[in-house]
Design a protein around this motif. Structure first.
Motif, mmCIF file in Angstrom:
data_model
loop_
_atom_site.group_PDB
_atom_site.id
_atom_site.type_symbol
_atom_site.label_atom_id
_atom_site.label_comp_id
_atom_site.label_asym_id
_atom_site.label_seq_id
_atom_site.Cartn_x
_atom_site.Cartn_y
_atom_site.Cartn_z
ATOM 1 N N ASP A 89 -0.450 3.848 -4.286
ATOM 2 C CA ASP A 89 0.793 3.502 -4.991
ATOM 3 C C ASP A 89 1.160 2.054 -4.646
ATOM 4 O OD1 ASP A 89 3.384 3.107 -5.789
ATOM 5 O OD2 ASP A 89 4.167 4.979 -4.956
ATOM 6 N N PRO A 90 1.175 1.174 -5.654
ATOM 7 C CA PRO A 90 1.442 -0.246 -5.360
ATOM 8 C C PRO A 90 2.807 -0.466 -4.714
ATOM 9 C CG PRO A 90 1.384 0.162 -7.741
ATOM 10 C CD PRO A 90 0.937 1.424 -7.080
ATOM 11 N N ASP A 91 3.731 0.483 -4.941
ATOM 12 C CA ASP A 91 5.081 0.284 -4.417
ATOM 13 C C ASP A 91 5.287 0.903 -3.031
ATOM 14 O OD1 ASP A 91 5.799 -1.027 -6.729
ATOM 15 O OD2 ASP A 91 6.181 0.881 -7.758
ATOM 16 N N GLU A 92 4.262 1.633 -2.543
ATOM 17 C CA GLU A 92 4.431 2.291 -1.243
ATOM 18 C C GLU A 92 4.036 1.314 -0.130
ATOM 19 O OE1 GLU A 92 4.027 6.854 0.051
ATOM 20 O OE2 GLU A 92 2.162 5.947 -0.625
ATOM 21 N N VAL A 93 4.969 1.058 0.763
ATOM 22 C CA VAL A 93 4.737 0.078 1.844
ATOM 23 C C VAL A 93 4.136 0.801 3.048
ATOM 24 C CG1 VAL A 93 5.859 -1.624 3.338
ATOM 25 C CG2 VAL A 93 6.727 -1.219 1.024
#
Ligand SMILES: C[S@@+](CC[C@H](N)C(=O)[O-])C[C@H]1O[C@@H](n2cnc3c(N)ncnc32)[C@H](O)[C@@H]1O
Length: 431
Positions: A89-93
């Motif tokens: 997920d590109p938004d998961e840090v």
């Protein structure tokens, strides 16, 4: 496309979620599909071009040929597995909050195992299957034992140790060096006081000594817990042979199930000394419970092994195939070992035969065991195919995690008594 450089271990302690940008890594076209399907390992040779020098534990982003985001993970320059993927997920840090929430979710999934009081020890985090690649946490009563497979996972040490220490009832957090580099380091205490080993834990109402600092794996073969319970349920009145017994987990379980005389064999003298103490801890008498320090391969070839037959046999050797190249040889060894053990099975005996070699899959292990039965001229029925206990889950995205196979066999009579040519398994056990 951005990539983020990891902080060093000391920085990890200070800064939890602010990670800097660094160049993206491009993945070879043929590997993209497996990463999209969730496989968490990226080998160095799958990256084009090979990346510049990055420190171990760097948070990296991987892109496809069109430059689209694929995955975010941790960099490990010292391992063939260059990146352990944590998210698609590109938004998961990838930060402390993510590690903490995955750890706690994994521990929560094990709550039913620990509920009820009969069992106080199990695996809480099983690496890739719990989406914390390379991270293992086993709970032994009030002690959490961590193991990190490689430098990438080890860079999470402060975060993982902190969440383990925060679990209710945990007083001590210990780190054991990963199995492949056991000789490189000692266990170290990351939180609390050094446990005076061995500690005593409970499994299905039975007590066991565990050396969390020096015992095999993290102390005990927790993955065999449900198989030990199965053996207990099958043991009543049965003469029991426990081959590769370690600290007598199956021996004690069989005794609890009312087994008849037993013989337990392991090459490790300290393990059998612990087996003796484990029998005593559970108030099982020693008469008719023999503990023998011996090489199982040698013993099976010796005339001494042929003096008795057994109604219940457990065969749980160490991994015989440490890598893919060793599979052929390991299959030969499993075949000879199983044939030799089956020759000692009484009519209608039950055999639990195990393989913890991840490179030998279940169909291959089953074929090998059935070939061994033919070699031993015994009719054998596969009653059940089992694996590790559910705190060591097997998930679709990581088939390598399916390392433990356990076949429950029922032996019939001789398929060809006294007849036939010499078989492959008539060869010496060690070849
Ligand atoms: C997979 S562990 C067994 C775990 C055990 N069944 C349990 O549930 O705790 C394998 C054991 O094999 C022992 N071992 C390794 N090589 C051996 C050999 N050649 N002969 C006898 N024991 C051996 C090791 O000391 C270790 O205890």
């Amino acid at each position: 496309m951005s990539t983020r450089a990891r902080p060093g271990n000391s920085e990890l302690r200070a800064q939890s979620s602010k990670l800097e940008a660094s160049p993206a890594l491009r993945l070879r076209r043929d590997v993209v599909r497996s990463i999209r399907a969730g496989h968490p390992w990226i080998y160095a040779e799958a990256l084009v071009p090979p990346p510049e020098l990055l420190p171990p534990g760097a948070v990296v982003e991987v892109v496809d040929f069109a430059g689209r985001f694929l995955a975010r993970g941790l960099w490990d320059p010292g391992s063939a597995i260059a990146i352990r993927v944590f998210t698609l997920d590109p938004d998961e840090v990838l930060d402390e909050a993510l590690v903490r929430s995955r750890f706690l979710a994994a521990a929560e999934r094990r709550a039913p195992i620990l509920a009820g009081g009969g069992t106080d020890s199990c695996r809480l985090v099983h690496g890739e299957a719990d989406r914390l690649p390379g991270v293992v946490c086993d709970r032994y009563a009030a002690v959490a034992v961590l193991r990190f497979d490689g430098d990438a996972a080890a860079s999470l040490r402060p975060w993982v140790a902190a969440v383990a220490a925060s679990l209710p009832g945990i007083g001590t957090v210990v780190e054991r060096p990963f199995a492949r580099c056991r000789e490189e380091g000692q266990a170290r205490v990351l939180h609390g006081t050094r446990p005076s080993t061995p500690i005593v834990i409970r499994e299905n109402g039975l007590s066991f000594e565990v050396d969390v600092l020096q015992g095999h794996k993290t102390g005990l073969y927790l993955d065999q817990r449900d198989n030990r319970a199965l053996v207990r349920s099958l043991a009543a009145g049965r003469r029991t042979l426990d081959l590769f017994s370690y600290v007598g987990g199956f021996t004690v379980a069989a005794a609890a199930g009312g087994a008849g005389p037993s013989l337990s064999i392991d090459i490790s003298k300290p393990a059998l000394a612990a087996a003796r103490r484990n029998l005593a801890l559970n108030d099982f008498a020693f008469e008719d419970r023999e503990l023998l320090v011996a090489d199982v391969f040698d013993w099976l070839e010796s005339p001494a092994s042929r003096r008795r037959t057994w109604d219940l046999i457990v065969l749980d050797p160490p991994s015989l195939a440490p890598n893919r190249a060793a599979v052929r040889r390991a299959v030969g060894a499993y075949r000879r070992l199983n044939a030799a053990a089956l020759r000692l099975a009484a009519p209608r005996a039950t055999i639990l035969t195990c393989s913890c070699s991840s490179h030998v899959d279940e169909p291959l292990f089953r074929r090998t065991v059935l070939a061994a039965a033919t070699d031993a001229r015994r009719r054998v029925e596969v009653v059940e195919s089992r694996g590790a206990s559910p705190d060591h889950p097997v998930v679709g995205w990581f088939p390598e995690g399916n390392y433990l196979k356990a076949l429950l066999l029922r032996a019939g009579g001789a398929s060809n008594p006294g007849g036939g040519r010499a078989r492959r398994s008539d060869l010496p056990l060690r070849r």
